[in-house]
Design a protein around this motif. Structure first.
Motif, PDB file in Angstrom:
ATOM      1  N   CYS A   6      32.390  34.653  34.098  1.00  0.00           N
ATOM      2  CA  CYS A   6      33.060  34.350  35.515  1.00  0.00           C
ATOM      3  C   CYS A   6      32.222  34.149  36.525  1.00  0.00           C
ATOM      4  O   CYS A   6      31.956  34.838  36.774  1.00  0.00           O
ATOM      5  N   PHE A   8      33.034  34.895  39.724  1.00  0.00           N
ATOM      6  CA  PHE A   8      33.053  36.145  40.447  1.00  0.00           C
ATOM      7  C   PHE A   8      32.761  37.120  39.989  1.00  0.00           C
ATOM      8  O   PHE A   8      32.481  38.013  40.818  1.00  0.00           O
ATOM      9  N   CYS A   9      32.391  37.295  38.683  1.00  0.00           N
ATOM     10  CA  CYS A   9      32.390  39.073  37.866  1.00  0.00           C
ATOM     11  C   CYS A   9      31.393  38.465  37.262  1.00  0.00           C
ATOM     12  O   CYS A   9      31.134  39.788  36.869  1.00  0.00           O
ATOM     13  N   HIS A  59      40.379  34.342  34.939  1.00  0.00           N
ATOM     14  CA  HIS A  59      40.304  35.518  34.644  1.00  0.00           C
ATOM     15  C   HIS A  59      40.967  36.562  34.676  1.00  0.00           C
ATOM     16  O   HIS A  59      41.071  37.260  35.654  1.00  0.00           O
ATOM     17  N   CYS A  63      39.942  39.386  37.905  1.00  0.00           N
ATOM     18  CA  CYS A  63      39.632  38.716  39.362  1.00  0.00           C
ATOM     19  C   CYS A  63      40.657  38.631  39.590  1.00  0.00           C
ATOM     20  O   CYS A  63      40.894  37.436  40.300  1.00  0.00           O
TER      21      CYS A  63
HETATM   22 ZN   LIG Z   1      36.084  37.306  37.504  1.00  0.00          ZN
END
Ligand SMILES: [Zn+2]
Lengths: 91, 1001
Positions: A6, A8-9, A59, A63
């Motif tokens: 991901c 972001f993660c 996701h 998130c």
């Molecule tokens: Zn994420």
């Protein structure tokens, strides 16, 4: 079961994500100007490639962000992950 | 007293621990460490079961998971019984009870054995061909007959009482298989700082090398077994290494995600097991995987190669060298390669009579020289053409082969024996490699498929990679591990390995016979009874693809998944079709590699843990007031509240009347709630709902309908404008999660320019909905500071309020058509809110009602329920809700689709009301609606979506979707049921208070 990074993660198990179909199909800005055929093309037609495909993933159990993935559907190899609105890193 | 076939020279069993067990009701003894197979063989029991189709007597053939015949039922009747257990894998324990499967009345005398004598009429595809016509006989005759005589084992009749678990495991390197190459790999990996896990499906490490006693096989001048034993002692103390025994790998998925089943108690006596986990499923994510799964010996395919006493040569060696059990007193080895000579030499050393039939002309290896020197009789260039003996092999017939190997010549020689050990070479176990997506290549020199290209970070080493000789195995294991783990040297680099090398090889997939193929029974798949002639028949009938031949002949489709003879099937197909074997491909190996129990698959997710249960904050109150609950998604919703002996119908009628006559209260906490914030919130709602939102005043509520982009109704609910840039959206109970993710999708991907933030607050607030003519009076008591009149607090508006100092939101909205209020409060005060409402409502006979009454009340008003009256094919126009579709708005989700030629069709199915001609007749939801029953085929016009007896109207009412329904008002239609036909008339779908006078009453 594959692993998706991901944007972001980071690396997460596939079970945290949901697939959202082919990427880079932009919703027409002026739908009323389109013919039935043109609208149907946006609404229904997807390439469903065996091989390298541009896809949307969410996701969902993380998130909740949507992003794009370049995946080979024949072996699930993921070539790239990039955020919504960004240009694909490869052609 | 029957003969004892055990010599206790072996060091692998615990000789002090004698164990008794029962097989087919008879008591036997074995030792701790025995498998059921080795224990039975030590008692001279070879006959284990009957084959599937012909019910031929079958015996133990192997010593591992590839066993096709020795499949038994473990445990008696009831919940602890388990079918289809391989006797070659089941360890014995005190009190074990096992029995034969697939034989009636007993394994010794089997009625189905008659199939064997009529077998010429059971060719390939027998079931497909025979049980086809006439079709009507299927249920009465064919299926019961097949069910009676077929089927492997009995399933338990009660729920499984044992405990199972799932566990995640992450490691740097996973090594699968604890034979010599797996042990070396695990050693190298853990020595170099890798967190390593080694899994082994047996109860000890060492594979076949650990009982290799032959002087020809030496490592650093020690016997290979001695050297390996020292290595095993060393790796047990390595701190980076975890070893899991009795753990078999079931599946190898992409990205090195693997599933393994650890068996924890199946080898323990019943009283040692109580309340302990039986099996654990490991979900493994490994950075790197090393497969060392070994190879399986191939049988040879010749006439009557399936009798009890015909066994794989390597298994016979394991039984004598590991378990100390001789499989016969007079043994014949039948082989095409050198490895079977190890078995012969081992038997000979122990003074057991053995001779050899070899299809080769000669072999010049050390092993063969040793055999000759030991005086073992070898029949070169001979093949077995027949075997004799019904319940156990008694003799064989051999003949000399022609130069090209396609024929037999000369006269028959009869050899007496009680065991025939066969060896057709070795097949690398590439199942897991291919499961992971790896591609194989065919090696012509010894006709094996070996790993070629892998899709994940993995290697195969040892015999699963096609190395069959000790020096190759060790040399390649070390160099492959060095490459794989990027090492420049290992502790094993200087190992000195000696072994016998095979120079002559010969392979014939189907051995020649003096009789034509049609008169012989050369078995390929021992469990499913398919023979070489079935394969040839299938090909004559036009089957070419290996996948088709496999299914038609059922070759490789048993519980052993054709581990033994798939290669022979391929070989025979390629020879018959005249194509190269490598070009034919193989069948697909699918998980699980060995069968898993259902218990392992589901783990703890049984009973109440099967799914998440969501309960509202008022749940305890409903429960203590005897509510019946209904599942709505994961929610438990109060369905109705029966008093004393009331039926559901009676309770719902009472609740429905009370809600309209005085006051009712509903727990609406499960409705989805989404908090929408941001300067573009109004614009966002404009785009997602069909109606206009820009002009909704602060403190006002509005009903909205949401479509999919295809124009079909997706969800609905009331949204309230809490402040300038803050809305609270409600969704259907079942749609909450999907609506949120759909809205997020549009926000993030199509309209990122909008300043809007979405938060799910479904669980944050509890909601009590109070309705009825007295709802206002109840609210007045609860909130004395608020003026409850139509001017200050009109329908479709909202107020912030306090209930005993706790903040609430009150919405005056109605899903029943009554004057009503929804009170939202922080979840933890939900039950207290509910009780206060009940208290305040007592003087007005406030009646709690459940979802069923809610559905009835809204149906009286003709309000739809998305998902009940719609099914993803209904547009708002179909629902006669044109009023909610804005004509002015330029765009909203799904708008363009409402103008597609198909959605504009006037004869689409449309929502209507239905009244039964007999007002007491209640339609069944889902019932079909027709115009004319006589005209065949009967045209289905639509179906009933909602149906109730309305106590407030004192008649039956229904909602339905009917083709062209808008134009059919007043039309008489028919609802045909099983025992009668019900006459109905199409009506308006608002049945009650069509002028909405009660909202402001
Ligand atoms: Zn994420």
């Amino acid at each position: 079961m594959f692993i998706i990074t991901c944007p972001f993660c980071g690396e997460r198990d596939q079970s945290e994500f949901s697939a959202g179909g082919e990427a880079h199909i932009v919703r027409p800005k002026q739908p009323t100007e389109l013919s039935d055929d043109e609208w149907a093309d946006f609404l229904f037609m997807r390439k469903n490639i065996k091989g390298v495909q541009f896809e949307r993933w969410n996701h969902a159990h993380g998130c909740r962000k949507w992003f794009n993935v370049i995946r080979d559907t024949s072996n699930d190899k993921i070539h790239a992950v990039y955020k919504m609105g960004e240009k694909p890193p490869v052609k | 007293m029957s003969e004892n076939f055990r010599s206790l020279e072996t060091k692998f069993l615990d000789k002090t621990n004698r164990i008794s067990f029962k097989y087919n009701g008879k008591k036997y003894y074995g030792y701790k460490g025995d498998t059921l197979a080795s224990a039975l063989l030590s008692n001279g029991v070879h006959l284990i079961g009957r084959s599937f189709k012909y019910h031929r007597p079958r015996g133990i053939m192997t010593c591992g998971s590839e066993e096709p015949n020795a499949i038994v039922q473990i445990g008696g009747s009831g919940s602890f019984t388990e079918p289809n257990v391989r006797a070659t894998e089941q360890e014995i324990y005190e009190g074990l009870e096992a029995s034969s499967q697939n034989c009636w009345p007993s394994v010794e005398f089997d009625v189905g054995g008659i199939n064997n004598f009529i077998s010429p009429v059971i060719p390939a595809g027998f079931y497909y061909k025979t049980f086809m016509w006439p079709k009507k006989l299927w249920y009465s005759l064919y299926e019961p007959a097949i069910r009676l005589s077929a089927g492997l084992g009995k399933s338990p009749t009660q729920p499984d009482p044992e405990l199972y678990d799932h566990n995640h495991l992450h490691c740097d390197v996973l090594v699968v298989g604890g034979g010599i190459s797996g042990i070396i790999a695990a050693s190298i990996s853990s020595d170099n700082g890798n967190n390593t896990v080694l899994i082994e499906d047996k109860n000890s490490l060492g594979g076949s090398t650990i009982f290799q006693d032959d002087e020809n096989f030496k490592i650093n001048d020690e016997k290979s077994s001695v050297w390996l034993n020292n290595q095993i002692k060393k790796i047990k103390n390595k701190k980076n290494l975890t070893i899991k025994y009795r753990t078999s790998l079931a599946a190898y998925h992409s990205y090195n995600y693997l599933l393994a089943r650890e068996n924890l108690t199946d080898h323990k006596s019943l009283n040692e097991r109580s309340n302990k986990l039986r099996q654990r499923l490991w979900k493994i994510r490994a950075k790197k995987v090393i497969l060392a799964t070994g190879a399986i010996e191939r049988p040879l395919i010749f006439n009557n190669n399936d009798r009890p006493g015909v066994m794989l040569a390597s298994s016979v060696k394991k039984y004598i060298d590991y378990f100390g059990v001789r499989c016969g007193n007079k043994n014949i080895i039948f082989t095409n390669n050198d490895s079977a000579y190890e078995t012969a030499i081992s038997l000979n050393k122990k003074g057991i009579n053995v001779s050899i039939v070899d299809i080769r002309n000669n072999s010049s290896s050390m092993l063969v020289k040793n055999a000759k020197d030991a005086g073992i009789k070898i029949y070169w260039n001979h093949t077995v053409v027949n075997t004799k003996g019904y319940r156990r092999i008694k003799s064989i017939e051999i003949m000399k082969m022609s130069e090209d190997g396609t024929n037999v010549i000369g006269s028959k020689l009869n050899l007496v024996c009680d065991n025939l050990s066969i060896s057709g070479g070795w097949t690398p176990m590439v199942h897991l490699f291919t499961q992971s997506g790896g591609k194989l290549k065919f090696r012509d020199s010894d006709q094996v498929f070996i790993p070629n290209t892998a899709t994940s970070d993995q290697i195969s080493i040892g015999s699963c990679n096609g190395d069959f000789e000790l020096d190759d195995i060790i040399k390649n294991t070390i160099s492959d591990c060095k490459n794989f783990l990027s090492l420049s040297s290992t502790d094993f680099d200087l190992l000195k390995v000696n072994c016998s090398k095979q120079k002559e090889s010969k392979n014939i997939w189907l051995l020649p016979n003096d009789k034509p193929l049609g008169k012989t029974k050369p078995f390929l798949d021992f469990q499913n009874d398919s023979t070489a002639k079935d394969i040839k028949l299938a090909m004559r009938e036009g089957f070419r693809s290996i996948e088709h031949v496999k299914r038609y002949t059922t070759t490789g489709m048993g519980t052993d998944q054709g581990k033994l003879a798939n290669m022979h099937a391929l070989g025979i197909i390629s020879e018959t079709a005249g194509v190269k074997m490598g070009s034919l491909g193989t069948t697909t190996f699918r998980p699980p590699y060995t069968p898993l129990t259902f218990g392992t698959i589901v783990g703890r997710n049984v009973g109440t843990f099967f799914d998440i249960t969501r309960k509202t904050p008022m749940h305890d109150w409903h429960e203590s007031h005897k509510a019946k609950f209904e599942n709505v998604g994961q929610w438990k919703r109060a369905w109705y509240y029966p008093k004393e002996n009331e039926s559901m119908y009676q309770a719902v009628q009472r609740e429905s009347k009370a809600a309209r006559e005085s006051a009712g209260i509903l727990d609406a906490s499960t409705l989805g709630k989404i908090d929408i914030k941001g300067t573009d919130a109004s614009e966002f709602l404009n785009r997602v709902y069909t109606n206009a939102w820009s002009k909704l005043g602060i403190g006002k509520c509005r009903y909205g309908l949401m479509l999919n982009e295809d124009g079909m109704v997706y969800d609905d609910g009331v949204t309230t404008r809490l402040s300038e840039n803050n809305y609270l959206m409600t969704t259907t109970t079942g749609g909450a999660a999907n609506v949120l993710s759909k809205l997020e999708d549009y926000l993030q991907t199509e309209w990122p320019e909008l300043d809007v933030w979405l938060t799910s607050v479904t669980d944050h607030y509890a909601t009590a909905s109070v309705c009825g003519p007295n709802s206002k009076n109840i609210l007045k008591k609860l909130f004395p500071s608020i003026e409850f009149n139509d001017v200050n607090f009109p329908h479709m508006s909202f107020k912030n309020a306090e209930l005993d100092g706790i903040n609430c939101r009150i919405m005056r909205i109605s899903f029943t058509g009554e004057h009503s209020y929804e009170i939202n409060i922080e979840s933890k005060y939900g039950k207290s809110l509910w009780e206060k409402c009940m208290d305040a409502g007592k003087e007005f006979n406030i009646t709690p009602y459940g979802t069923e009454t809610m559905h009835l009340l809204r149906a009286e008003k003709g309000f739809i329920i998305v998902g009940q009256d719609t099914d993803g094919t209904m547009t708002p126009i179909d629902l006669q809700m044109d009023w909610i579709v804005s004509k002015k708005k330029y765009d909203f989700i799904g708008k363009r689709s409402l103008y597609r030629s198909d959605t504009m069709r006037e004869d689409r199915k449309q929502l209507v009301g239905l009244l039964t001609d007999n007002p007491n007749e209640i339609l069944e939801e889902g019932a079909q609606i027709v115009l004319d029953e006589k005209k065949q085929p009967i045209e289905m016009l639509g179906h009933v979506t909602s149906s109730y007896f309305s106590p407030n109207l004192n008649k039956s009412i229904a909602l339905a979707v009917v083709k062209n329904g808008k134009k059919l008002k007043g039309q008489k239609l028919l609802v045909p049921m099983k025992d009668k036909t019900i006459n109905v008339t199409v009506s308006d779908f608002i049945f009650f208070d069509s002028k909405n006078e009660r909202l402001n009453a």
